[in-house]
Design a protein around this motif. Structure first.
Motif, PDB file in Angstrom:
ATOM      1  N   ASN A 192       8.039   3.665  10.404  1.00 28.02           N
ATOM      2  CA  ASN A 192       7.791   3.799  11.836  1.00 28.02           C
ATOM      3  C   ASN A 192       6.329   3.424  12.095  1.00 28.02           C
ATOM      4  N   TYR A 193       6.093   2.155  12.367  1.00 23.54           N
ATOM      5  CA  TYR A 193       4.710   1.686  12.492  1.00 23.54           C
ATOM      6  C   TYR A 193       4.010   2.259  13.730  1.00 23.54           C
ATOM      7  N   ALA A 194       4.767   2.581  14.781  1.00 25.62           N
ATOM      8  CA  ALA A 194       4.159   3.198  15.958  1.00 25.62           C
ATOM      9  C   ALA A 194       3.548   4.548  15.618  1.00 25.62           C
ATOM     10  N   ASN A 195       4.080   5.214  14.593  1.00 22.04           N
ATOM     11  CA  ASN A 195       3.557   6.508  14.149  1.00 22.04           C
ATOM     12  C   ASN A 195       2.757   6.392  12.851  1.00 22.04           C
ATOM     13  N   GLU A 198       3.519   5.084  10.030  1.00 26.20           N
ATOM     14  CA  GLU A 198       4.325   5.317   8.837  1.00 26.20           C
ATOM     15  C   GLU A 198       4.778   3.953   8.318  1.00 26.20           C
ATOM     16  N   TRP A 199       4.057   3.440   7.336  1.00 25.48           N
ATOM     17  CA  TRP A 199       4.277   2.082   6.855  1.00 25.48           C
ATOM     18  C   TRP A 199       5.393   2.055   5.809  1.00 25.48           C
ATOM     19  N   ALA A 200       6.076   0.914   5.718  1.00 26.96           N
ATOM     20  CA  ALA A 200       7.182   0.766   4.771  1.00 26.96           C
ATOM     21  C   ALA A 200       6.651   0.688   3.342  1.00 26.96           C
ATOM     22  N   ASN A 201       7.344   1.356   2.431  1.00 26.43           N
ATOM     23  CA  ASN A 201       6.989   1.355   1.014  1.00 26.43           C
ATOM     24  C   ASN A 201       8.147   0.827   0.176  1.00 26.43           C
ATOM     25  N   ALA A 202       7.835   0.239  -0.954  1.00 24.03           N
ATOM     26  CA  ALA A 202       8.840  -0.210  -1.914  1.00 24.03           C
ATOM     27  C   ALA A 202       8.269  -0.032  -3.310  1.00 24.03           C
ATOM     28  N   VAL A 203       9.152   0.074  -4.289  1.00 27.07           N
ATOM     29  CA  VAL A 203       8.715   0.200  -5.679  1.00 27.07           C
ATOM     30  C   VAL A 203       9.437  -0.829  -6.536  1.00 27.07           C
ATOM     31  N   ILE A 204       8.839  -1.131  -7.676  1.00 27.93           N
ATOM     32  CA  ILE A 204       9.495  -1.869  -8.751  1.00 27.93           C
ATOM     33  C   ILE A 204       9.686  -0.882  -9.894  1.00 27.93           C
ATOM     34  N   GLY A 242      -3.495   7.912   6.787  1.00 28.12           N
ATOM     35  CA  GLY A 242      -3.671   9.354   6.904  1.00 28.12           C
ATOM     36  C   GLY A 242      -2.442  10.123   6.495  1.00 28.12           C
ATOM     37  N   ASN A 243      -1.484   9.440   5.861  1.00 30.59           N
ATOM     38  CA  ASN A 243      -0.288  10.096   5.333  1.00 30.59           C
ATOM     39  C   ASN A 243       0.120   9.373   4.050  1.00 30.59           C
ATOM     40  N   TYR A 244       1.197   9.827   3.433  1.00 34.43           N
ATOM     41  CA  TYR A 244       1.575   9.290   2.125  1.00 34.43           C
ATOM     42  C   TYR A 244       2.126   7.860   2.183  1.00 34.43           C
ATOM     43  N   THR A 245       2.381   7.316   3.357  1.00 31.45           N
ATOM     44  CA  THR A 245       2.952   5.963   3.426  1.00 31.45           C
ATOM     45  C   THR A 245       1.906   4.861   3.309  1.00 31.45           C
ATOM     46  N   GLY A 246       0.626   5.218   3.327  1.00 34.61           N
ATOM     47  CA  GLY A 246      -0.425   4.211   3.359  1.00 34.61           C
ATOM     48  C   GLY A 246      -0.841   3.694   2.003  1.00 34.61           C
ATOM     49  N   ILE A 247      -1.900   2.883   2.021  1.00 33.21           N
ATOM     50  CA  ILE A 247      -2.486   2.263   0.830  1.00 33.21           C
ATOM     51  C   ILE A 247      -3.693   3.080   0.403  1.00 33.21           C
ATOM     52  N   TYR A 248      -3.892   3.209  -0.892  1.00 35.00           N
ATOM     53  CA  TYR A 248      -4.975   4.024  -1.448  1.00 35.00           C
ATOM     54  C   TYR A 248      -6.026   3.161  -2.156  1.00 35.00           C
ATOM     55  N   ASP A 249      -7.158   3.779  -2.456  1.00 30.62           N
ATOM     56  CA  ASP A 249      -8.231   3.195  -3.278  1.00 30.62           C
ATOM     57  C   ASP A 249      -8.952   2.046  -2.590  1.00 30.62           C
ATOM     58  N   MET A 250      -8.816   1.918  -1.262  1.00 28.67           N
ATOM     59  CA  MET A 250      -9.541   0.843  -0.568  1.00 28.67           C
ATOM     60  C   MET A 250     -10.961   1.254  -0.219  1.00 28.67           C
ATOM     61  N   SER A 251     -11.285   2.511  -0.410  1.00 31.32           N
ATOM     62  CA  SER A 251     -12.645   3.005  -0.267  1.00 31.32           C
ATOM     63  C   SER A 251     -12.963   3.787  -1.533  1.00 31.32           C
ATOM     64  N   GLY A 252     -13.905   3.287  -2.316  1.00 29.25           N
ATOM     65  CA  GLY A 252     -14.207   3.938  -3.585  1.00 29.25           C
ATOM     66  C   GLY A 252     -13.257   3.522  -4.682  1.00 29.25           C
TER      67      GLY A 252
END
Length: 601
Positions: free
Chosen positions: A218-221, A223-229, A474-484
């Motif tokens: 839900n990009y309006a909220n 909440e970005w789409a995630n996928a795994v391999i 700001g939630n678990y759907t995002g990308i990490y480690d882009m700062s630090g």
């Protein structure tokens, strides 16, 4: 002589108390403020209209079912009616538009003369949305127009008229048939191909295989789409089933193709931080009537250059160049810095002997693992491109970093509807473990080195809910480690003054070994100074966002022709998503990389 129109206008809304709309399967609450009432109104500048006190309505979904809502402005029939074409409206952070430019809709008021869909969105259980509506007689209104060379007086159409309207909200339970799609993305929904498995991520980072016939992003909220391999030998468990962390090899997050509104063609400065306006869509921008421009190209037709702006001006919407090279409708970005599989210590993940080689079997993109460092640019590129060839895997480019950064700096990332943005927290884990977060923007005096499976007291591991402070959403759907975390190489290189030959330096590349495909790298013309930003690429989050949030800004140049982004966990408060600094491209224990996928739709 009267130069401007003079009219009486008011907007009314009957709902003044807290109300609820109920059906068998959902209930929605809403409350509102007083109606807009403007008397003796003259046409005003749109910039002034945007500052008017808005009518506000707040809606809340208090049922288990997801709902889709639509906000309409419905105009009423009345004596001496002012035509809708003379009214300008602005809803939340969207651009202002003449009312008749919005899509028509059926409406719900029996006696309405016209109805316009001005906003829409989705709400999960207990989610709340605040909607501000501003309306005014805009600067487009003129008392006279010339028709076939004859000046025609339009004042009788405008003066001593009255405009009446009501804001209405329609909502319905979302019953999805087929694959879930979001209207707001306009065809840029995530592409699931090859080894990618769609997932949702819940509290504490728990992963569930997504049912793609139901809402799973839900990009309006934000909440970005995630996928795994999945790891070798592991099977897709099926929709709705949990996936063990041990069964996952890598995580990716979808960045839909979009255009953004250009804020400056020159150089930004500290203190000029503001949200970017974003429009998702598959087409490349080109419609001048919508304030769009064709993405300016450099000489090799790969992406926009500040030196070749063409018709693009400040305020125009331009397709972000990150989406041009591969012709894809979006990009899957590694959710974490690339890790070094089976490394049991930071020393194992930064061993020059082990890491300066092609070893795709070592790639792991997960939380709570050691970042793969001490790898030069050429080996980072070759490992990346060989990781998932059918999905166009490659080393992240600087423009792709910019695409993520601008989405973060929007209402779809870390900004609210008023344009106020939160800064992404730092991964301050000094062992360079992925997915960690600080609890403050300034560095603590000595963030402790901790076991990658455990929390510290001032650096929190991914499974601690506080880690979402370091997520792009700001939630678990995002990308990490882009700062630090670790500095991250991006495949962006300075060419010589003639623009013919890359300046390889210590990158490991050479005349006999450099990728043929221009799509794999960003090409910069030679600069002599790290403070010369004139060769920026529009959208690359360098000059356009220079110094935002106090982040370091050093442009690639003759002596340091490569770029890396994000900053190191040991560098403190000058870290951030807008950090960029130059490098020779060689191996260093503080430098890592990130992988991107660009599958075709």
């Amino acid at each position: 002589m009267l130069n401007k129109s003079y009219a009486y206008w008011k907007m009314s809304y009957q709902q003044t108390e807290v109300n609820s709309l109920a059906s068998e399967c959902f209930e929605m609450q809403f409350s509102d403020t007083d109606a807009i009432k403007l008397n003796n109104v003259m046409s005003i500048l749109n910039s002034e209209g945007e500052q008017l006190k808005p009518y506000n309505v707040t809606i809340k979904n208090i049922c288990d079912n997801d709902i889709k809502y639509q906000v309409n402005i419905e105009t009423l029939t009345n004596k001496d009616k002012l035509a809708d074409k003379y009214i300008t409206a602005k809803v939340n952070y969207e651009d202002n538009k003449v009312l008749t430019s919005y899509d028509s809709t059926e409406g719900i008021i029996p006696d309405h003369s016209a109805a316009y869909k001005v906003y829409e969105g989705h709400l999960k259980k207990d989610q709340v949305m605040s909607i501000d509506v501003r309306m005014w007689m805009g600067e487009e209104v003129e008392l006279y127009e010339t028709v076939d060379g004859v000046k025609v007086d339009k004042s009788k159409e405008i003066m001593n008229k009255e405009f009446q309207s009501k804001v209405t909200i329609e909502a319905e339970v979302e019953n999805q048939t087929g694959e879930y799609k979001e209207e707001i993305l306009h065809g840029t929904d995530p592409v699931i191909k090859g080894d990618l498995i769609p997932v949702t991520i819940g509290e504490n980072g728990k992963v569930t295989r997504a049912d793609t016939t139901k809402k799973w992003y839900n990009y309006a909220n934000s909440e970005w789409a995630n996928a795994v391999i999945l790891a070798e030998g592991k099977e897709d468990p099926g929709a709705g089933k949990p996936i063990s962390e041990d069964d996952i090899e890598s995580y990716f997050v979808w960045i839909p193709k979009y255009s953004y509104q250009i804020q400056t063609l020159g150089l930004s400065a500290v203190g000029q931080e503001k949200a970017f306006s974003i429009r998702f869509g598959t087409d490349d921008t080109k419609d001048e009537t919508k304030g769009e421009c064709t993405t300016p190209m450099n000489e090799d037709k790969t992406q926009g250059k500040s030196g070749d702006n063409g018709e693009c001006q400040v305020g125009d919407f331009m397709t972000h160049p990150a989406f041009l090279s591969f012709g894809a409708n979006g990009l899957w970005i590694g959710k974490f810095e690339t890790g070094y599989k089976d490394a049991q210590s930071k020393e194992e993940a930064e061993d020059f002997t082990n890491t300066n080689q092609i070893a795709t079997e070592r790639i792991i993109i997960k939380p709570n693992v050691y970042s793969w460092r001490a790898i030069n640019v050429s080996h980072a590129f070759e490992n990346s491109i060989k990781y998932q060839t059918s999905l166009e895997s490659h080393l992240m480019k600087n423009t792709e970093w910019g695409a993520v950064a601008y989405l973060i700096q929007s209402i779809y990332g870390r900004c609210n509807s008023n344009g106020t943005c939160e800064e992404v927290m730092i991964n301050n884990n000094r062992n360079k473990v992925t997915g960690y977060s600080s609890d403050q923007l300034t560095e603590a005096s000595d963030p402790e080195a901790v076991d990658p499976k455990k929390d510290g007291t001032i650096t929190f591991n991914y499974n601690n809910p506080k880690s979402v402070n370091a997520s792009t959403t700001g939630n678990y759907t995002g990308i990490y480690d882009m700062s630090g975390g670790a500095y991250e190489f991006v495949f962006s290189i300075v060419f010589d003054s003639e623009g013919d030959k890359p300046i390889y330096m210590g990158s490991g590349f050479s005349e006999s070994y450099f990728p043929d495909g221009l799509k794999y790298y960003d090409k910069y013309k030679n600069n002599s100074l790290s403070t010369d930003y004139t060769q920026k690429i529009l959208g690359d989050a360098t000059a356009e966002t220079k110094g935002w949030n106090g982040d370091d800004a050093n442009f690639p140049n003759l002596d340091h022709p490569w770029l890396y982004r994000g900053g190191s966990s040991t560098f403190g408060s000058n870290l951030g998503i807008f950090v960029f600094t130059s490098s020779v491209g060689g191996s260093n224990i503080g430098d890592g990389f990130r992988i991107v996928l660009a599958p075709q739709s």
